[in-house]
Design an enzyme around this catalytic site. Sequence first.
Site, PDB file in Angstrom:
ATOM      1  N   ASP A 159       0.830  -1.198   0.000  1.00  0.00           N
ATOM      2  CA  ASP A 159       0.000   0.000   0.000  1.00  0.00           C
ATOM      3  C   ASP A 159       0.874   1.261   0.000  1.00  0.00           C
ATOM      4  O   ASP A 159       2.106   1.184   0.071  1.00  0.00           O
ATOM      5  CB  ASP A 159      -0.882  -0.051   1.264  1.00  0.00           C
ATOM      6  CG  ASP A 159      -2.318   0.340   0.956  1.00  0.00           C
ATOM      7  OD1 ASP A 159      -2.502   1.179   0.072  1.00  0.00           O
ATOM      8  OD2 ASP A 159      -3.227  -0.179   1.625  1.00  0.00           O
ATOM      9  N   ASP A 216     -10.365   2.780  -3.259  1.00  0.00           N
ATOM     10  CA  ASP A 216     -10.967   1.563  -2.695  1.00  0.00           C
ATOM     11  C   ASP A 216     -12.402   1.348  -3.176  1.00  0.00           C
ATOM     12  O   ASP A 216     -13.212   2.286  -3.220  1.00  0.00           O
ATOM     13  CB  ASP A 216     -10.992   1.644  -1.168  1.00  0.00           C
ATOM     14  CG  ASP A 216      -9.593   1.514  -0.589  1.00  0.00           C
ATOM     15  OD1 ASP A 216      -8.630   1.502  -1.376  1.00  0.00           O
ATOM     16  OD2 ASP A 216      -9.482   1.432   0.642  1.00  0.00           O
TER      17      ASP A 216
END
Length: 550
Positions: A159, A216
Amino acid sequence: MIRKTLLGIAVAGLCSIACAQNTNRVFEPPVMGWSSWNTYRVNINDTLIMRQADAMIEKGLKNAGYRYINVDDGFFGGRDEKGIMQPHPTRFPRGMKVVSDHIHSLGLKAGIYSDAGSNTCGSIWDKDMNGVGAGMYGHERQDATLYFNDWNFDFIKIDYCGAGQELNLEEEKRYTEIRQAIDQVGAGHVSINICRWAFPGTWARKLARSWRISPDIAPNWKSVKYIIGKNLYLSAYAGEGHYNDMDMLEIGRGLAPNEEEVHFGMWCILASPLLIGCDLTTISEASLNLLKNEELIALNQDPLGLQAYVVQHEGEGYVLVKDIEKRRGAVRAVALYNPSDTLCSFSVPMQLLELAGNVKLRDLVQRKNLKPLKDGVLEYTLNPRSVLILRAEGEQRIEPVRYEAEWAYLPCFNDLGKSPKTAAYTPIQGASGGMGISHIGGSMENHALWSVYSEKGGKYMMNIHYIGKPYSQLEINMNNDKTICFDQLETETGKHASLTCYINLQPGFNSLRMGSSYCWAPNIDCFTLLPVTDPKTAPDISTEKSKAVN
Ligand code: GLA
């Protein structure tokens, strides 16, 4: 003006595109599995993960092809005095190896998670303080050794929260450092996912098997539709075992049945990784059956590893197509996609799909054959928020005539929003499909590449549709041969214009480059390639005076 070969520029992408497409090599397909994030966020533990792994077997998902059980954010328990990451003391009291051992004992693969910076996303957004200092920054080799050699994980999602908003690191440099550390500890086989929430740049394929292209996902239609929209024009970057990642699946988490079909079907035809995000122990039969649809899975896992591209966008509808089974064969996968909230009618000439003769059609979502097509036009009206995904098998495969600009591979493209002045896919009013490419030119590197196909090779007339711009110039180069340069282009900003030139194609795939080494090139809408039937009547490529025809 005709120029000599462009200064021996080594266009790596150019060769790799053409060379790869000439073969039927088998590449690693997109990853399939389950990930903990969508349902559990940081609230995970060893029992929960192992139970999901068991459910993967019990529900027949392993048999359907799902392999990975991925532990996302939430397992961190702080570093010891030597900097070694500890598992969370209450969530994973038995350690992470127990978890990966259990996953492996089921014949599955295990995935883990980290951040390219110091702090994880969970520490920032979910207030999980164990994620502070848990990222790989300053611990690259140490963490890679632990995760892959000691804990034995096979996959990692990396990430960017800590690296981006906190440390403001440069993406390519940062992910390269991490990749090098992973290689140095002998874990080069690990499947790496870059999670930077936007197409990061063409460098990603050197470092990772997949890369996120969007923020997301959420369990609602708006989010699914948005992410599909983000991936419609990125097909040039997928392939050869590297994929655009549309994020984890929200199937089994409250979408309507038709929305789930669009979600799964589009992830499949766009060759995205398929990571289930719901609780496998309580999944409904309908959602499970969709996830196990072997025909859609075969489409996603097709050995050619290609992502479908948009051949038609009229009204609200999109038609996407890609080769499956055999490169340039007579079998193709097609999607008619209606993202709108009203009915949408489609009329798709088979020529556009490069198929001729009687065309057999199979609906891959419903797993049933449809009436074969005899009159050459596929006509359908689709319900709101729905998709028809077909395997279309013609009698012949025909040569493409029109190439859309938005199919191009743009070596300098990224979607990070940091450099708006490099090549991009751009909506253009009046362009075919409403899309084109903008901001090419200004340097050798900032060009556009297409792989164009000719059955027999020979001389072709190329008609390029572009959009006027002052002081622009267009250099056209085929197979790294002589560059044709057009100086006299339409100068009125925004005016649609076209130009014609003659080029030679080799039999098979050819690499076509457009750009401008010093000036801006005009925005491009599309081009057509028509074989010249009597080469004697066409101007010779080497003597033709290049000029724009409006
Ligand atoms: C980011 C990622 C998500 C998830 C969370 C974990 O938001 O994009 O997929 O991994 O971090 O905190």
